[in-house]
Scaffold this active site. Sequence first.
Site, PDB file in Angstrom:
ATOM      1  N   TYR A 145      49.018  28.821  54.737  1.00 38.61           N
ATOM      2  CA  TYR A 145      50.025  29.671  54.102  1.00 38.61           C
ATOM      3  C   TYR A 145      51.114  30.126  55.075  1.00 38.61           C
ATOM      4  O   TYR A 145      52.196  30.531  54.650  1.00 38.61           O
ATOM      5  CB  TYR A 145      49.375  30.900  53.475  1.00 38.61           C
ATOM      6  CG  TYR A 145      48.467  30.606  52.298  1.00 38.61           C
ATOM      7  CD1 TYR A 145      48.367  29.324  51.754  1.00 38.61           C
ATOM      8  CD2 TYR A 145      47.697  31.600  51.723  1.00 38.61           C
ATOM      9  CE1 TYR A 145      47.542  29.054  50.691  1.00 38.61           C
ATOM     10  CE2 TYR A 145      46.867  31.347  50.640  1.00 38.61           C
ATOM     11  CZ  TYR A 145      46.785  30.075  50.136  1.00 38.61           C
ATOM     12  OH  TYR A 145      45.958  29.813  49.071  1.00 38.61           O
ATOM     13  N   LYS A 202      35.725  22.984  56.800  1.00 40.75           N
ATOM     14  CA  LYS A 202      35.761  21.576  56.376  1.00 40.75           C
ATOM     15  C   LYS A 202      35.763  20.725  57.643  1.00 40.75           C
ATOM     16  O   LYS A 202      36.630  19.887  57.870  1.00 40.75           O
ATOM     17  CB  LYS A 202      37.002  21.317  55.511  1.00 40.75           C
ATOM     18  CG  LYS A 202      37.022  19.952  54.823  1.00 40.75           C
ATOM     19  CD  LYS A 202      35.909  19.776  53.809  1.00 40.75           C
ATOM     20  CE  LYS A 202      36.051  18.418  53.095  1.00 40.75           C
ATOM     21  NZ  LYS A 202      34.859  18.095  52.270  1.00 40.75           N
ATOM     22  N   ASP A 234      33.493  22.658  50.109  1.00 43.59           N
ATOM     23  CA  ASP A 234      33.209  22.097  48.790  1.00 43.59           C
ATOM     24  C   ASP A 234      31.779  22.393  48.361  1.00 43.59           C
ATOM     25  O   ASP A 234      31.516  22.685  47.191  1.00 43.59           O
ATOM     26  CB  ASP A 234      33.510  20.595  48.755  1.00 43.59           C
ATOM     27  CG  ASP A 234      33.093  19.855  50.011  1.00 43.59           C
ATOM     28  OD1 ASP A 234      32.640  20.501  50.976  1.00 43.59           O
ATOM     29  OD2 ASP A 234      33.226  18.615  50.038  1.00 43.59           O
ATOM     30  N   ASP A 258      40.940  32.263  49.669  1.00 42.11           N
ATOM     31  CA  ASP A 258      41.697  32.551  48.454  1.00 42.11           C
ATOM     32  C   ASP A 258      41.019  31.899  47.257  1.00 42.11           C
ATOM     33  O   ASP A 258      40.787  32.527  46.210  1.00 42.11           O
ATOM     34  CB  ASP A 258      43.127  32.034  48.627  1.00 42.11           C
ATOM     35  CG  ASP A 258      44.077  32.481  47.535  1.00 42.11           C
ATOM     36  OD1 ASP A 258      43.669  33.269  46.661  1.00 42.11           O
ATOM     37  OD2 ASP A 258      45.238  32.041  47.553  1.00 42.11           O
ATOM     38  N   ASP A 262      38.416  33.809  44.223  1.00 42.44           N
ATOM     39  CA  ASP A 262      38.729  33.747  42.796  1.00 42.44           C
ATOM     40  C   ASP A 262      37.561  33.152  42.015  1.00 42.44           C
ATOM     41  O   ASP A 262      37.239  33.609  40.910  1.00 42.44           O
ATOM     42  CB  ASP A 262      39.993  32.910  42.569  1.00 42.44           C
ATOM     43  CG  ASP A 262      41.265  33.718  42.746  1.00 42.44           C
ATOM     44  OD1 ASP A 262      41.186  34.844  43.285  1.00 42.44           O
ATOM     45  OD2 ASP A 262      42.338  33.232  42.358  1.00 42.44           O
TER      46      ASP A 262
END
Length: 369
Positions: A145, A202, A234, A258, A262
Amino acid sequence: MMSKKYHIALLPGDGIGPEITAQATRVLDALAAKFDFSFNYTSGLLGGSAIDATGDPFPPQTQALVTSSDAVLLAAIGGPKWDTTDPDAPRPEQGLLGLRKTLGVYANLRPVRVFDALRNASPLKAELLEGVDLMIVRELIGGLYFGRRERLYNQPSAATDGNAGQYAYDTMEYSEYEIERIARIAFETARSRGSKLHSVDKANVLETSRLWREVAHRIASDYPDVEVIDMLVDNTAMQLVNCPAQFDVIVTENMFGDILSDEASMLTGSLGMLASASLGDGVALYEPSHGSAPDIAGLDVANPLAMLLSCELMLRYSFAQHTAADALAAAIDATLEEGWRTADIADAATPASKVIGTEAMGAQVLRHL
């Protein structure tokens, strides 16, 4: 002896933001009166409302306000009105990223607690939710970001056999220092809870994740009482819906955090139940994790509880008013136990008479205070 007075920068933002902010100040003022302290509120513009008024999603007046306050309480920003793919046009999200960077709030804490009264509101089976009470520690001012990005035009690309066209890139960047400071927050949080930490990355693909894992393992040597488990992002996404009770504290980078938070919000039944605290070395930021929901703005149906739970975190982390925070948490628990619901957390068994709006939900919490 004079009672303490705290200065809060209020950023109602867009959509349902002003409605849930109104309930937050009602409840905070009631707590202040009950526990002998007081609040001074100053409102500022951020996001779409700031773009409309000034052309800037994070205007200088708001920058000055937030840095001079004791804490910042943000509601929600954004909406279709300001959505654009024009890289030169201002977007509400630029205001939010600018706010986080200005305050230096690198550690975002998102507690995910399943209220007993809301088990049937979750899309997961009730038995999977037994014992779910976790904390997501998200690095907030680094990574994809905030990395270098660019849109190029009429550029030949190997992917198009050298034909010219648009080309864009975003860069995920992390320094050892950025990883170390968020890792220490996570280890301290794990030590204060159940002493189990999942470090999510990851590392099988990304170089930043391999650095992340190396630093996390080095920091782990300072916390021998904390069990550290490496987990790919994942797999974490899958495990959050398969066996969420296995998690106590999750630490991860900005974008992964993020997305995962959620997802985790649905364990509680709604994004309308997920609060957050963003901490750094100065003024802290508190905000619900949901969006501005412009489709229901002004209809008095939005859930204010995530905003009120964010106020609970503010009382704890910024003001050390733990008794008041406990009272607020208990009032929310009692309201839910009595069966009161906004539409987003109601289920088929909820009587219509118990489905209430934003203001009425705030009033029920006030009653229990």
